[in-house]
Design a protein around this motif. Sequence first.
Motif, short mmCIF file in Angstrom:
data_model
loop_
_atom_site.label_atom_id
_atom_site.label_comp_id
_atom_site.label_asym_id
_atom_site.label_seq_id
_atom_site.Cartn_x
_atom_site.Cartn_y
_atom_site.Cartn_z
N ASP A 134 0.80 -1.26 0.12
CA ASP A 134 -0.05 -0.03 0.06
C ASP A 134 0.87 1.12 -0.02
OD1 ASP A 134 -2.46 -1.22 -0.19
OD2 ASP A 134 -2.87 -1.24 2.16
N SER A 135 2.00 1.15 0.70
CA SER A 135 2.80 2.48 0.79
C SER A 135 3.40 2.68 -0.72
CB SER A 135 4.15 2.18 1.76
OG SER A 135 4.98 1.14 1.33
N LEU A 136 3.82 1.64 -1.43
CA LEU A 136 4.30 1.70 -2.80
C LEU A 136 3.13 1.94 -3.87
CD1 LEU A 136 6.89 -0.80 -2.49
CD2 LEU A 136 7.23 1.67 -2.53
N ALA A 179 13.28 -4.60 -18.34
CA ALA A 179 13.77 -5.47 -19.21
C ALA A 179 12.71 -6.78 -19.70
CB ALA A 179 15.16 -6.15 -18.93
N ALA A 180 12.55 -6.70 -20.87
CA ALA A 180 11.66 -7.71 -21.23
C ALA A 180 10.07 -7.53 -20.83
CB ALA A 180 11.86 -9.39 -20.96
N LEU A 181 9.79 -6.48 -20.47
CA LEU A 181 8.46 -6.22 -20.08
C LEU A 181 7.54 -5.50 -21.38
CD1 LEU A 181 8.61 -4.87 -16.48
CD2 LEU A 181 8.30 -7.12 -17.26
N GLY A 182 6.25 -5.58 -21.27
CA GLY A 182 5.52 -5.15 -21.93
C GLY A 182 5.19 -3.58 -21.68
N VAL A 183 4.42 -2.77 -22.69
CA VAL A 183 4.30 -1.35 -22.14
C VAL A 183 3.43 -1.36 -21.11
CG1 VAL A 183 3.14 0.55 -23.21
CG2 VAL A 183 4.07 -0.73 -24.85
N ALA A 184 2.22 -1.85 -20.74
CA ALA A 184 1.79 -1.62 -19.53
C ALA A 184 2.61 -1.96 -18.45
CB ALA A 184 0.29 -2.49 -19.61
N GLN A 185 3.13 -3.21 -18.32
CA GLN A 185 3.83 -3.67 -17.18
C GLN A 185 5.08 -2.72 -16.95
OE1 GLN A 185 5.23 -7.44 -18.29
NE2 GLN A 185 3.11 -8.57 -17.92
N THR A 186 5.61 -2.28 -18.07
CA THR A 186 6.85 -1.07 -17.86
C THR A 186 6.45 0.28 -17.19
OG1 THR A 186 7.83 -1.98 -19.97
CG2 THR A 186 8.40 0.27 -19.27
N GLU A 187 5.20 0.44 -17.67
CA GLU A 187 4.61 1.75 -16.93
C GLU A 187 4.44 1.61 -15.58
OE1 GLU A 187 3.42 5.49 -17.14
OE2 GLU A 187 4.52 4.31 -18.85
N GLN A 188 3.75 0.17 -15.08
CA GLN A 188 3.65 -0.17 -13.86
C GLN A 188 5.05 0.08 -13.04
OE1 GLN A 188 2.10 -4.20 -13.62
NE2 GLN A 188 3.20 -4.49 -11.57
N VAL A 189 5.95 -0.45 -13.55
CA VAL A 189 7.33 -0.58 -12.75
C VAL A 189 7.99 1.02 -12.75
CG1 VAL A 189 9.81 -1.27 -12.82
CG2 VAL A 189 7.76 -2.89 -13.30
N LEU A 190 7.71 1.64 -13.82
CA LEU A 190 8.09 2.99 -13.89
C LEU A 190 7.46 3.99 -12.58
CD1 LEU A 190 8.68 4.02 -17.51
CD2 LEU A 190 10.68 3.27 -15.73
N ASN A 191 6.16 3.57 -12.60
CA ASN A 191 5.02 4.35 -11.39
C ASN A 191 5.95 4.00 -10.21
OD1 ASN A 191 3.85 5.71 -13.23
ND2 ASN A 191 2.11 4.16 -13.33
N LEU A 192 6.19 2.89 -9.79
CA LEU A 192 6.70 2.64 -8.89
C LEU A 192 7.99 3.07 -8.49
CD1 LEU A 192 6.20 0.42 -6.41
CD2 LEU A 192 7.41 -1.37 -7.65
N VAL A 193 8.99 3.27 -9.40
CA VAL A 193 10.22 3.92 -9.23
C VAL A 193 10.10 5.42 -8.78
CG1 VAL A 193 12.14 5.05 -10.49
CG2 VAL A 193 11.47 2.59 -10.97
N LEU A 194 8.80 6.13 -9.32
CA LEU A 194 8.76 7.52 -9.09
C LEU A 194 7.93 7.48 -7.41
CD1 LEU A 194 6.76 8.91 -12.34
CD2 LEU A 194 9.12 9.15 -11.25
N ARG A 195 7.51 6.22 -7.09
CA ARG A 195 6.68 6.48 -5.94
C ARG A 195 8.02 6.05 -4.84
NH1 ARG A 195 2.30 7.70 -3.13
NH2 ARG A 195 1.21 6.87 -5.21
N LEU A 196 8.82 5.50 -5.19
CA LEU A 196 10.22 5.34 -4.14
C LEU A 196 10.82 6.76 -4.31
CD1 LEU A 196 12.01 2.30 -5.64
CD2 LEU A 196 10.55 2.27 -3.57
#
Length: 258
Positions: A134-136, A179-196
């Motif tokens: 939840d914090s992320l 690496a090796a992620l699709g567009v939607a999954q990449t966006e999900q991870v990048l949002n997590l980076v911004l949350r950090l």
Amino acid sequence: MSDLIEPIDPPLLSLTGICKRFGAVSALEDVNLHVRAGEVVALVGDNGAGKSTLVKAIAGVAPADEGNFEFDGEAVRVHSPGDASRIGIATVFQDLALCDNLDVVANLFLGREELNGLVLDDLTMERESRRLLDSLAVRTLKSVRAEVGMLSGGQRQTVAIARSMVGSPKLVILDEPTAALGVAQTEQVLNLVLRLKQNNLGVLLISHNLADVFEVADRIVVLRLGRNAGEFPATADQRHSVVSAITGLSNANEEAIA
């Protein structure tokens, strides 16, 4: 070597003069790197540039032979992953090191299990897992009891990043997280980076994908042949300079902003 962009605030991580040799081969030579809290710094470069070697030096997997290593304002020695973890550095390597046959909770607390007497305190770990996710702002995992082997690539990356947060680190290193992620999954991870970043953590992002880098990074540090090749603000007008620094096709150092 270009003039470096000096952080306005005191850096959380400060590396100066880092050298690493493997026999007669010099993998890193006089490398400098600074990351401050609440900042995403991207480390980029072609294959063989020294990115992985530098990450391993910071993480204590392959300590540097020479150079100064300061963390949170103090000179430190990092000779093992345990040393890095104790001072507040967490690393998510590209292979993720997840156990597919275990659920999310078990993976998050692998090696750091909570005990109630002599038995596992599953209730506490499940509650803490939900709080951590939840914090992320993680919304893609339907259940923390889902088996990791059944998750998508983006969800697995999310679990790996969340696991790095269990020890309350100050700096998180992400090695090719999209690496090796699709567009939607990449966006999900990048949002997590911004949350950090929003949680005031320092983030060191290693990536070959410049589109991802320019989307989330504040600064870009380029390595080439084991040396600093340039440092740039992550603004659209610097894209050509970054590519030039990576390839060495022109003297991009003159365009770097100091």
